[in-house]
Enzyme design. Structure first.
Site, PDB file in Angstrom:
ATOM      1  N   ARG A   1     -16.929  -2.025   6.824  1.00  0.00           N
ATOM      2  CA  ARG A   1     -17.370  -2.828   7.976  1.00  0.00           C
ATOM      3  C   ARG A   1     -17.099  -2.130   9.293  1.00  0.00           C
ATOM      4  O   ARG A   1     -17.725  -2.430  10.303  1.00  0.00           O
ATOM      5  CB  ARG A   1     -16.753  -4.235   7.917  1.00  0.00           C
ATOM      6  CG  ARG A   1     -17.560  -5.134   6.994  1.00  0.00           C
ATOM      7  CD  ARG A   1     -16.822  -6.378   6.623  1.00  0.00           C
ATOM      8  NE  ARG A   1     -15.936  -6.142   5.493  1.00  0.00           N
ATOM      9  CZ  ARG A   1     -14.822  -6.800   5.254  1.00  0.00           C
ATOM     10  NH1 ARG A   1     -14.432  -7.743   6.066  1.00  0.00           N
ATOM     11  NH2 ARG A   1     -14.101  -6.519   4.198  1.00  0.00           N
TER      12      ARG A   1
ATOM     13  N   GLU B   1      -0.991  -4.918  -1.274  1.00  0.00           N
ATOM     14  CA  GLU B   1      -0.067  -5.930  -1.782  1.00  0.00           C
ATOM     15  C   GLU B   1       0.429  -5.521  -3.181  1.00  0.00           C
ATOM     16  O   GLU B   1       1.610  -5.597  -3.483  1.00  0.00           O
ATOM     17  CB  GLU B   1      -0.800  -7.264  -1.825  1.00  0.00           C
ATOM     18  CG  GLU B   1       0.119  -8.447  -1.864  1.00  0.00           C
ATOM     19  CD  GLU B   1      -0.678  -9.748  -1.851  1.00  0.00           C
ATOM     20  OE1 GLU B   1      -1.876  -9.708  -1.523  1.00  0.00           O
ATOM     21  OE2 GLU B   1      -0.082 -10.773  -2.198  1.00  0.00           O
TER      22      GLU B   1
HETATM   23  P1  AMP Z   1      -5.095  -4.200   6.530  1.00  0.00           P
HETATM   24  O1  AMP Z   1      -4.956  -2.807   6.032  1.00  0.00           O
HETATM   25  O2  AMP Z   1      -4.171  -5.160   5.844  1.00  0.00           O
HETATM   26  O3  AMP Z   1      -4.977  -4.261   8.058  1.00  0.00           O
HETATM   27  O4  AMP Z   1      -6.540  -4.724   6.130  1.00  0.00           O
HETATM   28  C1  AMP Z   1      -7.638  -4.439   6.913  1.00  0.00           C
HETATM   29  C2  AMP Z   1      -8.895  -4.284   6.093  1.00  0.00           C
HETATM   30  O5  AMP Z   1      -9.042  -5.324   5.129  1.00  0.00           O
HETATM   31  C3  AMP Z   1     -10.096  -4.358   7.010  1.00  0.00           C
HETATM   32  O6  AMP Z   1     -11.009  -3.333   6.645  1.00  0.00           O
HETATM   33  C4  AMP Z   1     -10.652  -5.739   6.799  1.00  0.00           C
HETATM   34  O7  AMP Z   1     -12.054  -5.686   6.760  1.00  0.00           O
HETATM   35  C5  AMP Z   1     -10.088  -6.215   5.469  1.00  0.00           C
HETATM   36  N1  AMP Z   1      -9.469  -7.558   5.548  1.00  0.00           N
HETATM   37  C6  AMP Z   1      -8.167  -7.854   5.387  1.00  0.00           C
HETATM   38  N2  AMP Z   1      -7.921  -9.167   5.495  1.00  0.00           N
HETATM   39  C7  AMP Z   1      -9.109  -9.756   5.754  1.00  0.00           C
HETATM   40  C8  AMP Z   1      -9.534 -11.113   5.997  1.00  0.00           C
HETATM   41  N3  AMP Z   1      -8.670 -12.143   6.012  1.00  0.00           N
HETATM   42  N4  AMP Z   1     -10.839 -11.334   6.243  1.00  0.00           N
HETATM   43  C9  AMP Z   1     -11.719 -10.303   6.254  1.00  0.00           C
HETATM   44  N5  AMP Z   1     -11.388  -9.010   6.033  1.00  0.00           N
HETATM   45  C10 AMP Z   1     -10.098  -8.730   5.785  1.00  0.00           C
END
Ligand code: AMP
Length: 176
Positions: free
Chosen positions: A64, A101
């Site tokens: 995205r 996770e």
């Molecule tokens: P992080 O590495 O935990 O910051 O996760 C970020 C990535 O996971 C991004 O590319 C987001 O598109 C996706 N992502 C994580 N949580 C969500 C959520 N609640 N809704 C949509 N996309 C998410």
């Protein structure tokens, strides 16, 4: 940021409970992408917030981040470099692993994608725990380039992902 344009963008994000698994409230950006006014506004606002920064390249994180990153690169009149899931980029790559996770995941960048000293903005739709963004920053720095900013449409602030990016400039339009 209090701005009627921000309220409009917020109205174009759909909350989908329990996707991709139970307990996750997924922020679905597809209504925003399908609305040309909202999509354009999101890119304009990110560009406004970056104004004054010398930037050479936009980095988009698969997948995205490609949508927002490519549109932003066009708006800023600079090039776009993709950071991709493992095994997708055809030439020699650097790889950064990061914690999920359960287990680990990885991202890759072409070794010759950036030149030393170039200033980049790293773009994704959303920051949650910050692991994806941090790994991307590591890849950029391994190429000898400099992370000028991270830019997100959405910041799930309660997950404190920004703490992983301490010392960097972080921009987000919609905070939850
Ligand atoms: P992080 O590495 O935990 O910051 O996760 C970020 C990535 O996971 C991004 O590319 C987001 O598109 C996706 N992502 C994580 N949580 C969500 C959520 N609640 N809704 C949509 N996309 C998410």
């Amino acid at each position: 940021m209090s701005d009627s344009r921000i309220d409009y963008l917020r109205s174009r994000i759909r909350d989908v409970p329990d996707f991709p698994k139970e307990g996750i409230l997924f922020k679905d950006i597809t209504p925003l992408l399908a609305d040309v006014e909202a999509f354009r506004t999101s890119i304009e606002l990110i560009a406004e917030r970056l104004d004054g920064d010398r930037l050479d390249v936009v980095i988009g994180i698969e997948s995205r981040g490609f949508m927002f990153g490519a549109a932003l690169a066009d708006k800023l009149g600079i090039g776009f470099v993709p950071v991709r899931k493992p095994g997708k980029l055809p030439a020699a790559t650097y790889r950064a692993e990061y914690e999920l996770e359960y287990g680990t995941d990885a991202l890759e960048i072409h070794q010759d994608a950036l030149r030393a000293g170039q200033r980049v903005v790293i773009v994704d739709d959303l920051i949650a725990t910050g692991g994806t963004a941090k790994a991307t920053g590591e890849l950029v720095e391994r190429c000898g380039a400099e992370v000028a900013s991270f830019a997100f449409l959405i910041n799930l602030r309660f997950l404190k992902g920004e703490d992983k990016l301490a010392g960097y400039r972080v921009i987000s339009l919609l905070d939850y």
